[in-house]
Design a protein around this motif. Structure first.
Motif, PDB file in Angstrom:
ATOM      1  N   ARG A 103       0.776  -1.338  -0.077  1.00 43.92           N
ATOM      2  CA  ARG A 103       0.139   0.077  -0.117  1.00 43.92           C
ATOM      3  C   ARG A 103       0.843   1.068   0.145  1.00 43.92           C
ATOM      4  O   ARG A 103       2.033   1.165   0.233  1.00 43.92           O
ATOM      5  N   ASP A 104       0.366   2.470  -0.442  1.00 49.00           N
ATOM      6  CA  ASP A 104       1.168   3.653  -0.541  1.00 49.00           C
ATOM      7  C   ASP A 104       0.417   4.441   0.685  1.00 49.00           C
ATOM      8  O   ASP A 104      -0.563   4.517   0.975  1.00 49.00           O
ATOM      9  N   VAL A 105       1.500   5.167   1.198  1.00 45.23           N
ATOM     10  CA  VAL A 105       1.406   6.469   2.172  1.00 45.23           C
ATOM     11  C   VAL A 105       1.998   7.379   1.920  1.00 45.23           C
ATOM     12  O   VAL A 105       3.155   7.440   1.296  1.00 45.23           O
ATOM     13  N   ASP A 109       1.649  12.347   5.806  1.00 44.44           N
ATOM     14  CA  ASP A 109       0.352  11.511   6.198  1.00 44.44           C
ATOM     15  C   ASP A 109       0.306  11.587   7.655  1.00 44.44           C
ATOM     16  O   ASP A 109       1.468  11.143   8.090  1.00 44.44           O
ATOM     17  N   GLU A 111      -1.084   8.957   9.103  1.00 42.76           N
ATOM     18  CA  GLU A 111      -0.715   7.651   9.305  1.00 42.76           C
ATOM     19  C   GLU A 111       0.883   7.315   9.633  1.00 42.76           C
ATOM     20  O   GLU A 111       1.394   6.660  10.319  1.00 42.76           O
ATOM     21  N   PHE A 112       1.692   7.894   8.493  1.00 45.47           N
ATOM     22  CA  PHE A 112       3.030   7.605   8.229  1.00 45.47           C
ATOM     23  C   PHE A 112       3.758   8.147   9.486  1.00 45.47           C
ATOM     24  O   PHE A 112       4.840   7.833  10.141  1.00 45.47           O
ATOM     25  N   CYS A 115       3.688   6.001  12.205  1.00 46.52           N
ATOM     26  CA  CYS A 115       4.337   5.074  12.218  1.00 46.52           C
ATOM     27  C   CYS A 115       5.792   5.294  12.610  1.00 46.52           C
ATOM     28  O   CYS A 115       6.523   4.434  13.237  1.00 46.52           O
ATOM     29  N   THR A 325       9.014   4.845   2.923  1.00 46.70           N
ATOM     30  CA  THR A 325       7.738   4.668   3.509  1.00 46.70           C
ATOM     31  C   THR A 325       7.424   3.176   3.510  1.00 46.70           C
ATOM     32  O   THR A 325       6.960   2.735   4.529  1.00 46.70           O
ATOM     33  N   LEU A 329       6.784   0.853   6.798  1.00 44.14           N
ATOM     34  CA  LEU A 329       5.451   0.139   7.156  1.00 44.14           C
ATOM     35  C   LEU A 329       5.809  -1.233   7.478  1.00 44.14           C
ATOM     36  O   LEU A 329       5.209  -2.018   8.189  1.00 44.14           O
TER      37      LEU A 329
END
Length: 453
Positions: A103-105, A109, A111-112, A115, A325, A329
């Motif tokens: 998946r891409d982030v 963002d 979310e990242f 992370c 990224t 993840l």
């Protein structure tokens, strides 16, 4: 729309594989559909217990952390298949870690950002130090990038003196890093088949030169030797409390216990794609805040400036430049699996079990280890070349590779040796399978068993 986003709707659906394949055919082109179905095939295949046959058949049980192994794309056959990596990196990771990258982030963002915060916090926690005293600085690139960044950042541009303690190729690499950066470097060398001797280091530090930094490799991966870091760290600080003690723990962190505070370590370097079982893409430095606070303006490199990197991370939890990224993840999931396996105790137990199976089987086949067991670790093992006239390492390596077993290629030591890694998503059954393949290859090459020296 042809995308992996649609594939994810079906990938873990509670139905049989043929049903999933039919569903995928509706929305995906053949290439992506083929890859997605292959992941399911891997998952189903590795839930089954492998049967081992042949002369070498150690009695082992398959761990619940079953080996899923990495994939590679075969241009000749146009499908995905497995190879098992018996190397210290890149190494095999679990299917769940690989899936975390599908998946891409965005790098900015929320979310990242969360992370990155999770990874930095968790690494400090795993290391066993206080966030009030140490910082975690992830940096793009391999472990060597982080080692380079540590030297570049920790030392002033003029007048610094470094002592590198080396007994293998990775210690020698630190010397090259210093030379490339224009840092005055002195070397205390030891035989590559022996551990560092603390008493020799004590004598070296009592000489006329006052060193700003002393560096050592914890697990010298070129041979497999484990160096006595704690003893050396004590000697460094007794000689001069202001000397920075830097430890390359790239291939040991997460599986070989090391107390940073007790060992007087100021800068500690490791990588995502080693015992923590992430994928390549970034490494990290754990550094004392008191040391890092003095490093502003030191770096000879913009990209490798750990001071600027950690300043930006502390303010925004964002990298200065494009972060890896997908690798991060995957690493977040890898850290979760590390917790599930029992951290250093659980991981070291499995790696040591791998090593035991390998040692027993290779001994039965007659292969001799380079190192004395007293200094050998369970990360990677060096084996001397047999004297059999039919033994040729490139052919030996290629024949194993054709059977989908990848050992460490090439010779890096002065001694004629080859290496087999026991870390990553490997389990005792994988080691048993490798031993069967080694026996078959030896017979196919006309090498007499047990091998002769």
């Amino acid at each position: 729309m042809s995308s992996l986003r649609q594939a994810r709707k079906f990938l873990f659906a509670p139905c049989l594989l043929p049903q999933v394949e039919r569903r995928l055919s509706i929305c995906l082109p053949p290439s992506i559909r083929q890859y997605t179905v292959s992941l399911l095939n891997q998952h189903q295949h590795h839930k089954k217990t492998k049967q081992v046959s042949g002369m070498i058949s150690p009695k082992v049980s398959v761990s619940p952390f079953t080996s899923s192994n990495p994939c590679y794309f075969s241009s000749s056959s146009n499908f995905w298949t497995d190879k098992r990596l018996f190397t210290p990196g890149p190494l095999g990771v679990t299917l769940n870690v690989k899936q975390a990258m599908l998946r891409d982030v965005g790098s900015r963002d929320n979310e990242f950002i969360e992370c990155v915060k999770f990874i930095r916090h968790k690494l400090i926690e795993i290391t066993g130090v206080s966030k009030d005293d140490f910082c975690c600085v992830p940096i793009q690139g391999s472990g060597t990038f982080a080692v380079d960044a540590a030297f570049q950042t920790a030392l002033p541009k003029e007048g610094a003196k470094v002592l590198v303690i080396e007994n293998g190729s990775y210690g020698k690499r630190m010397v090259k890093i210093c030379e490339s950066a224009g840092i005055e470097v002195h070397t205390q060398s030891f035989r590559e088949d022996c551990a560092v001797e603390p008493e020799v280091i004590e004598d070296a530090l009592q000489g006329p030169v006052m060193y700003d930094l002393v560096a050592i490799v914890h697990s010298e991966t070129s041979s497999g030797v484990i160096n006595p870091v704690s003893e050396v760290g004590k000697i460094v600080k007794e000689n001069n409390p202001e000397t920075i003690f830097l430890v390359d723990a790239i291939s040991s962190f997460g599986a070989v216990g090391l107390d940073i505070e007790e060992s007087n370590i100021d800068i500690f370097v490791s990588s995502a794609n080693k015992c923590l079982q992430g994928v390549p893409g970034f490494a990290f430095v754990i550094a004392r805040n008191t040391v890092m606070a003095k490093c502003k303006g030191n770096s000879r490199s913009l990209a490798l400036d750990l001071y600027d990197q950690v300043t930006q991370l502390d303010k925004t939890n964002q990298f200065r430049f494009t972060p890896p990224t997908h690798s991060m993840l995957a690493f977040k999931r890898a850290l979760e699996e590390y917790e599930e396996e029992g951290r250093v105790k659980g991981r070291s137990k499995r790696y040591a079990a791998n090593r035991d199976v390998l040692r027993e089987g290779m001994t039965k086949l007659g292969f001799q280890e380079l190192l004395d067991p007293k200094v050998a670790g369970y990360i990677i093992t060096s084996y001397k070349y047999p004297k059999d006239p039919n033994f040729n390492f490139p052919e030996f390596y290629n024949r194993l590779n054709e059977k989908d077993f990848v050992i460490y290629p090439g010779k890096v030591l002065d001694a004629d040796c080859f290496r087999i890694g026991t870390i990553g998503d490997l389990h005792p059954q994988d080691m048993a399978d490798l031993l069967v393949a080694v026996e078959e290859v030896c017979k196919d090459m006309g090498i007499k068993l047990p091998v002769q020296y």
